[in-house]
Design a protein around this motif. Structure first.
Motif, short mmCIF file in Angstrom:
data_model
loop_
_atom_site.label_atom_id
_atom_site.label_comp_id
_atom_site.label_asym_id
_atom_site.label_seq_id
_atom_site.Cartn_x
_atom_site.Cartn_y
_atom_site.Cartn_z
N ASP A 159 12.34 97.49 75.24
CA ASP A 159 11.45 96.34 75.10
C ASP A 159 10.01 96.82 74.91
O ASP A 159 9.52 97.64 75.70
CB ASP A 159 11.53 95.46 76.35
CG ASP A 159 10.51 94.34 76.32
OD1 ASP A 159 10.72 93.37 75.60
OD2 ASP A 159 9.47 94.48 77.02
N PRO A 160 9.32 96.35 73.85
CA PRO A 160 8.00 96.90 73.54
C PRO A 160 6.98 96.76 74.68
O PRO A 160 6.19 97.68 74.92
CB PRO A 160 7.56 96.09 72.31
CG PRO A 160 8.83 95.66 71.67
CD PRO A 160 9.78 95.42 72.81
N GLN A 161 6.99 95.65 75.39
CA GLN A 161 6.00 95.47 76.45
C GLN A 161 6.33 96.33 77.67
O GLN A 161 5.43 96.94 78.27
CB GLN A 161 5.90 93.99 76.83
CG GLN A 161 5.30 93.13 75.73
CD GLN A 161 5.07 91.70 76.16
OE1 GLN A 161 5.42 91.29 77.26
NE2 GLN A 161 4.48 90.92 75.27
N ALA A 162 7.61 96.42 78.02
CA ALA A 162 8.00 97.26 79.15
C ALA A 162 7.73 98.73 78.83
O ALA A 162 7.25 99.48 79.69
CB ALA A 162 9.47 97.05 79.48
N ARG A 208 -3.36 100.79 94.72
CA ARG A 208 -3.43 99.35 94.40
C ARG A 208 -2.32 98.94 93.44
O ARG A 208 -1.73 97.86 93.59
CB ARG A 208 -4.81 99.02 93.83
CG ARG A 208 -5.94 99.12 94.86
CD ARG A 208 -7.25 98.60 94.34
NE ARG A 208 -7.82 99.45 93.29
CZ ARG A 208 -8.55 100.53 93.52
NH1 ARG A 208 -8.79 100.93 94.77
NH2 ARG A 208 -9.06 101.23 92.52
N GLN A 209 -2.01 99.79 92.47
CA GLN A 209 -0.92 99.48 91.54
C GLN A 209 0.42 99.45 92.25
O GLN A 209 1.24 98.55 92.04
CB GLN A 209 -0.90 100.51 90.40
CG GLN A 209 0.29 100.40 89.46
CD GLN A 209 0.33 99.12 88.65
OE1 GLN A 209 -0.66 98.36 88.64
NE2 GLN A 209 1.43 98.87 87.98
N LEU A 210 0.64 100.41 93.13
CA LEU A 210 1.91 100.46 93.86
C LEU A 210 2.04 99.32 94.86
O LEU A 210 3.14 98.81 95.10
CB LEU A 210 2.04 101.82 94.56
CG LEU A 210 2.26 102.99 93.60
CD1 LEU A 210 1.98 104.31 94.30
CD2 LEU A 210 3.68 102.98 93.04
N GLU A 211 0.93 98.91 95.42
CA GLU A 211 0.95 97.74 96.30
C GLU A 211 1.35 96.49 95.51
O GLU A 211 2.09 95.64 96.00
CB GLU A 211 -0.41 97.55 96.95
CG GLU A 211 -0.44 96.45 97.99
CD GLU A 211 -1.79 96.36 98.69
OE1 GLU A 211 -1.82 95.75 99.78
OE2 GLU A 211 -2.79 96.89 98.16
N ALA A 247 5.33 101.56 87.28
CA ALA A 247 5.29 100.62 86.16
C ALA A 247 6.04 99.32 86.46
O ALA A 247 6.13 98.45 85.60
CB ALA A 247 5.86 101.27 84.89
N GLY A 248 6.57 99.19 87.67
CA GLY A 248 7.30 97.97 88.01
C GLY A 248 8.28 98.20 89.14
O GLY A 248 8.15 99.13 89.93
N ARG A 249 9.30 97.36 89.18
CA ARG A 249 10.27 97.42 90.27
C ARG A 249 11.23 98.60 90.16
O ARG A 249 11.84 99.01 91.15
CB ARG A 249 11.10 96.12 90.31
CG ARG A 249 10.28 94.89 90.65
CD ARG A 249 9.71 94.94 92.05
NE ARG A 249 10.73 95.15 93.08
CZ ARG A 249 10.45 95.34 94.37
NH1 ARG A 249 9.18 95.39 94.78
NH2 ARG A 249 11.43 95.52 95.24
N ALA A 284 7.37 107.06 83.74
CA ALA A 284 5.99 107.19 84.22
C ALA A 284 5.93 107.78 85.62
O ALA A 284 4.93 108.43 85.98
CB ALA A 284 5.30 105.83 84.21
N ASP A 285 6.98 107.59 86.42
CA ASP A 285 6.95 108.09 87.79
C ASP A 285 7.07 109.60 87.86
O ASP A 285 6.76 110.19 88.90
CB ASP A 285 8.08 107.43 88.59
CG ASP A 285 7.86 105.94 88.77
OD1 ASP A 285 6.90 105.58 89.46
OD2 ASP A 285 8.63 105.15 88.20
#
Length: 207
Positions: free
Chosen positions: A86-89, A144-147, A154-156, A161-162
């Motif tokens: 998916d392009p946005q993901a 802050r991103q991880l919170e 990048a999400g759930r 990226a991780d």
């Protein structure tokens, strides 16, 4: 079989090793770089004119630049769960991979070379202090991103990226400087211990 050229102590080589572990992708690894075979030889320069590791050889296909390599491997070898179509993901994953390379790396460069590598040309006290403060500021951004995601960068779900982010955090925790408590970062770093690739190639005593 995939060939990986680069010493396993290199943080960029370990990105590729961890990615291979996530993909359960077999490979052959050869040590190249400082302390091992020179990357300045004609044979190596024919593969990568930058004389840097890692380099992969996938059959007749040769690729350098660690972030390009991990994207290629995930795309080539069934890594849609790491690098979504998916392009946005996918853009969200790319955003954090690129941020790690362009912003986070620059923040820690001087302090890491001074405090861990003991580089004699990186011993200016004010420059170390400034780099350490900038590094900590960037870790605060990750917190802050991880919170916000409550799980991964990048999400759930765990993503490509991780891998560079996890390696960068390992470097931060391993460097002898003040480490303010960032709860979301600490929880995230512990969460990564569930992954064999993290234990083998990140939290393995190598900053």
């Amino acid at each position: 079989m995939l060939q990986l050229l680069g010493k396993i102590t290199s943080i960029n080589v370990r990105k590729v090793l961890w990615t291979c572990a996530e993909l359960q992708l077999p490979f052959e690894q050869e040590d190249w770089g400082a302390g091992f075979r020179s990357t300045e030889t004609a044979d190596f320069l024919a593969l990568n004119p930058n004389a840097t590791v890692p380099v992969i050889k996938d059959g007749d296909f040769v690729l350098w630049e660690s972030n390009s390599i991990i994207r290629y491997l995930a795309s080539r070898y069934g890594g849609a769960r790491l690098y979504p179509a998916d392009p946005q993901a996918r853009a969200r994953v790319d955003q954090w991979i690129d941020w790690q390379a362009s912003e986070l790396n620059r923040s820690w460069s001087y302090a890491f070379l001074a405090l861990v590598r003991k580089s004699p040309v990186h011993q200016d006290a004010e420059a170390i202090k400034a780099s350490s403060a900038n590094w900590t500021r960037h870790i605060g951004m990750l917190d802050r991103q991880l919170e916000a995601t409550g799980a991964f960068i990048a999400g759930r779900d765990f993503s490509l990226a991780d891998i560079p982010i996890g390696l960068s955090l390992n470097r931060w925790f391993s460097t002898p400087l003040d480490h303010p408590h960032f709860p979301a970062v600490s929880d995230y770093f512990q969460r990564l211990t569930d992954r064999p690739g993290f234990l083998a190639y990140c939290r393995n005593g190598t900053p």
